[in-house]
Motif scaffolding. Structure first.
Motif, PDB file in Angstrom:
ATOM      1  N   HIS A   1       0.833  -1.193   0.000  1.00  0.00           N
ATOM      2  CA  HIS A   1       0.000   0.000   0.000  1.00  0.00           C
ATOM      3  C   HIS A   1       0.877   1.256   0.000  1.00  0.00           C
ATOM      4  O   HIS A   1       2.042   1.204   0.392  1.00  0.00           O
TER       5      HIS A   1
ATOM      6  N   HIS B   1      -2.598  -3.052  -3.309  1.00  0.00           N
ATOM      7  CA  HIS B   1      -3.963  -2.919  -2.804  1.00  0.00           C
ATOM      8  C   HIS B   1      -4.958  -2.767  -3.955  1.00  0.00           C
ATOM      9  O   HIS B   1      -6.068  -3.303  -3.924  1.00  0.00           O
ATOM     10  N   ALA B   2      -4.568  -2.035  -5.008  1.00  0.00           N
ATOM     11  CA  ALA B   2      -5.454  -1.847  -6.146  1.00  0.00           C
ATOM     12  C   ALA B   2      -5.732  -3.146  -6.890  1.00  0.00           C
ATOM     13  O   ALA B   2      -6.774  -3.291  -7.537  1.00  0.00           O
TER      14      ALA B   2
ATOM     15  N   ARG C   1     -12.052   0.331  -5.509  1.00  0.00           N
ATOM     16  CA  ARG C   1     -11.954   1.235  -4.363  1.00  0.00           C
ATOM     17  C   ARG C   1     -10.596   1.911  -4.221  1.00  0.00           C
ATOM     18  O   ARG C   1     -10.510   3.022  -3.690  1.00  0.00           O
ATOM     19  N   LYS C   2      -9.524   1.239  -4.655  1.00  0.00           N
ATOM     20  CA  LYS C   2      -8.185   1.698  -4.308  1.00  0.00           C
ATOM     21  C   LYS C   2      -7.300   1.872  -5.541  1.00  0.00           C
ATOM     22  O   LYS C   2      -7.500   1.220  -6.574  1.00  0.00           O
TER      23      LYS C   2
ATOM     24  N   ASP D   1      -3.710   2.354  -4.766  1.00  0.00           N
ATOM     25  CA  ASP D   1      -2.345   2.220  -4.259  1.00  0.00           C
ATOM     26  C   ASP D   1      -1.739   0.853  -4.608  1.00  0.00           C
ATOM     27  O   ASP D   1      -2.468  -0.116  -4.757  1.00  0.00           O
TER      28      ASP D   1
END
Length: 240
Positions: free
Chosen positions: A44, A147-148, A154-155, A157
């Protein structure tokens, strides 16, 4: 004769938490966790302004987030939970058939606001830590993710600035063979390819953007170009 001192369950957990494998790291305890076994690493960026701010965030009761490690821009490594404890870093996430990534992964946060490159000192510290984690837990090279990757809707990173190829060259994650980007076979299904790699394609555009943010970098649009499809095809073939 002195009587033996009883050790409570809470004391055992505290002892376990302090038996982290990184003996050179600073220690600062996070507040949110469960017991789990690591088989993935999720990377992250903090999207905050300092390592101190992130550590504080992971210690506040109301935030309900945490990670196993935080790495500063200067390469300082802070271990916040024992690797066997289940931190709350991935949130609502999916990779392949796994819908609870927190239960199977280690979370590593890099002090970075998401709009800046990652310093060499920070990446070098990350690589050293990943070497240790991979050897300790026999984590497959395909299981080092962002994280993506596991939460594409949603993400974003660890951002387009993150050097995924540099990690893959060291055995942490997958990269494509830039010298062999042949056109896909006529029956190539790019949706199935994304799914086979691990992406959740229930939101297809989000999955495509996450894929392109990681592997294409210069273009993060919602459609796959001919070049993008060649990259995807090359990666897809590595899973067979």
């Amino acid at each position: 004769m002195a009587l033996p001192v009883a050790i409570t369950t809470e004391d055992k957990i505290k002892m376990l938490m302090r038996e982290g494998i990184n003996k050179n790291a600073d220690w600062s305890e996070a507040a949110h966790y469960d017991i789990r076994k690591p088989n993935f690493v999720i990377i992250h960026h903090t999207a905050q302004h300092s390592i101190a701010q992130t550590i504080r965030t992971f210690q506040l009761e109301h935030t309900k987030v945490s990670a196993h490690y935080v790495i500063g821009k200067d390469g300082r490594v802070v271990q916040m939970l024992n690797d066997y404890l289940r931190s709350w870093h991935a949130g609502r996430s999916k990779w392949g058939n796994i819908t609870d990534m927190n239960s199977v992964s280690l979370g590593i946060e890099l002090d970075n606001n998401g709009r800046e490159p990652f310093p060499d000192a920070q990446i070098n510290a990350l690589l050293t830590l990943l070497d240790t984690l991979k050897a300790k837990y026999q984590i497959p090279f395909t299981n080092f993710l962002g994280h993506a990757d596991v939460a594409p809707a949603r993400k974003n990173d660890p951002s387009v600035f993150f050097p995924w190829k540099r990690l893959a060259d060291r055995g942490f994650g997958v990269w494509y063979d830039e010298s062999n980007l042949v056109p896909p076979a006529d029956n190539f299904n790019y949706v199935d390819a994304l799914r086979i790699i691990g992406y959740d394609v229930s939101n297809l555009h989000a999955a495509i953007v996450a894929f392109k943010r990681k592997f294409i970098v210069t273009d993060v649009g919602k459609e796959l170009t001919d070049y993008d499809r060649r990259v995807l095809y090359n990666l897809y073939r590595r899973y067979f």
